[in-house]
Design a protein around this motif. Structure first.
Motif, PDB file in Angstrom:
ATOM      1  N   GLN A  21       0.838  -1.195   0.000  1.00  0.00           N
ATOM      2  CA  GLN A  21       0.000   0.000   0.000  1.00  0.00           C
ATOM      3  C   GLN A  21       0.874   1.247   0.000  1.00  0.00           C
ATOM      4  N   ARG A  22       0.630   2.141  -0.940  1.00  0.00           N
ATOM      5  CA  ARG A  22       1.250   3.466  -0.928  1.00  0.00           C
ATOM      6  C   ARG A  22       0.316   4.406  -0.179  1.00  0.00           C
ATOM      7  N   GLY A  23       0.837   5.117   0.781  1.00  0.00           N
ATOM      8  CA  GLY A  23      -0.022   5.943   1.604  1.00  0.00           C
ATOM      9  C   GLY A  23      -0.630   5.124   2.733  1.00  0.00           C
ATOM     10  N   TRP A  24      -1.525   5.758   3.479  1.00  0.00           N
ATOM     11  CA  TRP A  24      -2.086   5.144   4.680  1.00  0.00           C
ATOM     12  C   TRP A  24      -3.594   5.313   4.685  1.00  0.00           C
ATOM     13  N   PRO A  25      -4.334   4.304   4.239  1.00  0.00           N
ATOM     14  CA  PRO A  25      -5.796   4.419   4.230  1.00  0.00           C
ATOM     15  C   PRO A  25      -6.355   4.571   5.644  1.00  0.00           C
ATOM     16  N   VAL A  26      -7.487   5.230   5.744  1.00  0.00           N
ATOM     17  CA  VAL A  26      -8.197   5.364   7.017  1.00  0.00           C
ATOM     18  C   VAL A  26      -9.223   4.233   7.094  1.00  0.00           C
ATOM     19  N   THR A  27      -9.073   3.366   8.079  1.00  0.00           N
ATOM     20  CA  THR A  27     -10.022   2.271   8.269  1.00  0.00           C
ATOM     21  C   THR A  27     -10.376   2.180   9.752  1.00  0.00           C
ATOM     22  N   HIS A  28     -11.649   2.231  10.059  1.00  0.00           N
ATOM     23  CA  HIS A  28     -12.091   2.014  11.434  1.00  0.00           C
ATOM     24  C   HIS A  28     -13.603   1.829  11.434  1.00  0.00           C
ATOM     25  N   TYR A  29     -14.092   1.377  12.565  1.00  0.00           N
ATOM     26  CA  TYR A  29     -15.528   1.157  12.758  1.00  0.00           C
ATOM     27  C   TYR A  29     -16.073   2.283  13.629  1.00  0.00           C
ATOM     28  N   LEU A 140       0.106  11.783  15.286  1.00  0.00           N
ATOM     29  CA  LEU A 140      -1.008  11.112  14.627  1.00  0.00           C
ATOM     30  C   LEU A 140      -2.171  12.072  14.417  1.00  0.00           C
ATOM     31  N   THR A 141      -2.883  11.887  13.322  1.00  0.00           N
ATOM     32  CA  THR A 141      -4.125  12.625  13.132  1.00  0.00           C
ATOM     33  C   THR A 141      -5.250  11.927  13.880  1.00  0.00           C
ATOM     34  N   ALA A 142      -6.350  12.617  14.061  1.00  0.00           N
ATOM     35  CA  ALA A 142      -7.494  12.025  14.756  1.00  0.00           C
ATOM     36  C   ALA A 142      -7.992  10.788  14.022  1.00  0.00           C
ATOM     37  N   GLU A 143      -8.014  10.831  12.695  1.00  0.00           N
ATOM     38  CA  GLU A 143      -8.509   9.705  11.910  1.00  0.00           C
ATOM     39  C   GLU A 143      -7.634   8.465  12.050  1.00  0.00           C
ATOM     40  N   HIS A 144      -6.371   8.689  12.358  1.00  0.00           N
ATOM     41  CA  HIS A 144      -5.445   7.570  12.499  1.00  0.00           C
ATOM     42  C   HIS A 144      -5.185   7.191  13.962  1.00  0.00           C
ATOM     43  N   GLY A 145      -5.970   7.756  14.882  1.00  0.00           N
ATOM     44  CA  GLY A 145      -5.907   7.265  16.250  1.00  0.00           C
ATOM     45  C   GLY A 145      -5.434   8.220  17.318  1.00  0.00           C
ATOM     46  N   PHE A 146      -5.162   9.487  16.970  1.00  0.00           N
ATOM     47  CA  PHE A 146      -4.754  10.455  17.998  1.00  0.00           C
ATOM     48  C   PHE A 146      -5.758  10.464  19.157  1.00  0.00           C
ATOM     49  N   LYS A 162      -7.161   1.945  17.616  1.00  0.00           N
ATOM     50  CA  LYS A 162      -6.995   3.388  17.683  1.00  0.00           C
ATOM     51  C   LYS A 162      -7.651   3.905  18.963  1.00  0.00           C
ATOM     52  N   TRP A 163      -7.279   5.139  19.344  1.00  0.00           N
ATOM     53  CA  TRP A 163      -7.936   5.862  20.445  1.00  0.00           C
ATOM     54  C   TRP A 163      -7.949   5.045  21.736  1.00  0.00           C
TER      55      TRP A 163
END
Length: 207
Positions: A21-29, A140-146, A162-163
């Motif tokens: 994977q190039r880049g970092w997709p945002v995946t969460h529930y 980290l950004t909020a979307e990635h778990g900050f 995350k979180w």
């Protein structure tokens, strides 16, 4: 695999069935939680060695010794991100500061909204398991778990929520959120342990 065993390929290798994977997709529930620093605390509870709950405010947690590890991230959705630098607090450091009782075999990592993921203690204290606050030197950004996400490089990424808000020490295994919903109880990407139907005797408690 035995209780104390874990496998990890060489850094930069793709486990079976994964794609680069190039880049970092945002995946969460679920939604991204709002961070409220005055209400945030990181807790260690359950079967602690002294029987007490241990807690750190965000400022206290941020002041703990900072470590970095270079490690890959393998998502069960079949993408892998290779060679990222993760910075934060090593899980081993938390265990040193808040030791588990001798009979502890597993941990449950708790995150916002009651999300949870179970780990063998041996996986939790592995050398590269880290409560990450940074990736590649950036917060980290909020979307990635900050403000904090757990990284367990030798297991699929869902094992590192995350979180994160705390860790429960357990004297017996108990399935977490995705493990109760059909994901493999251990989650070793090198064995392609994606789903519960693949489990062998001893891999986890009954569903």
């Amino acid at each position: 695999m035995g209780q104390s065993e874990s496998r990890e390929g060489e850094l930069g290798q793709l486990p079976p069935g994964q794609r680069l994977q190039r880049g970092w997709p945002v995946t969460h529930y679920g939604p991204v939680p709002k961070f409220k620093p005055d209400r945030w605390e990181f807790r260690v509870f359950g079967a602690t060695a002294d029987g007490e709950k241990h807690a750190w405010t965000h400022d206290e947690f941020s002041a703990l010794p900072y470590s970095t590890v270079v490690a890959d991230l393998h998502c069960v959705t079949k993408f892998s991100m290779l060679g990222a630098e993760w910075g934060g607090v090593a899980a081993r450091r938390i265990v040193e500061l808040a030791p588990p009782a001798p009979e502890v075999t597993h941990v449950m990592v708790w995150a916002e909204y009651g999300f949870s993921s179970n780990l063998r203690l041996s996986d939790f204290v592995a050398e590269k398991t880290i409560f990450a606050t940074h990736k590649d030197g950036e917060l980290l950004t909020a979307e990635h778990g900050f403000p904090v996400r757990l990284i367990v490089p030798h297991l699929y990424a869902w094992k590192g929520p995350k979180w994160v808000r705390g860790v429960e020490y357990m004297t017996a295994d108990r399935r977490g959120f995705w493990e109760e919903r059909g994901y493999h109880n251990i989650g070793d990407p090198w064995e392609e342990q994606r789903y519960s139907y693949q489990e062998q005797p001893g891999d986890g408690p009954e569903l």
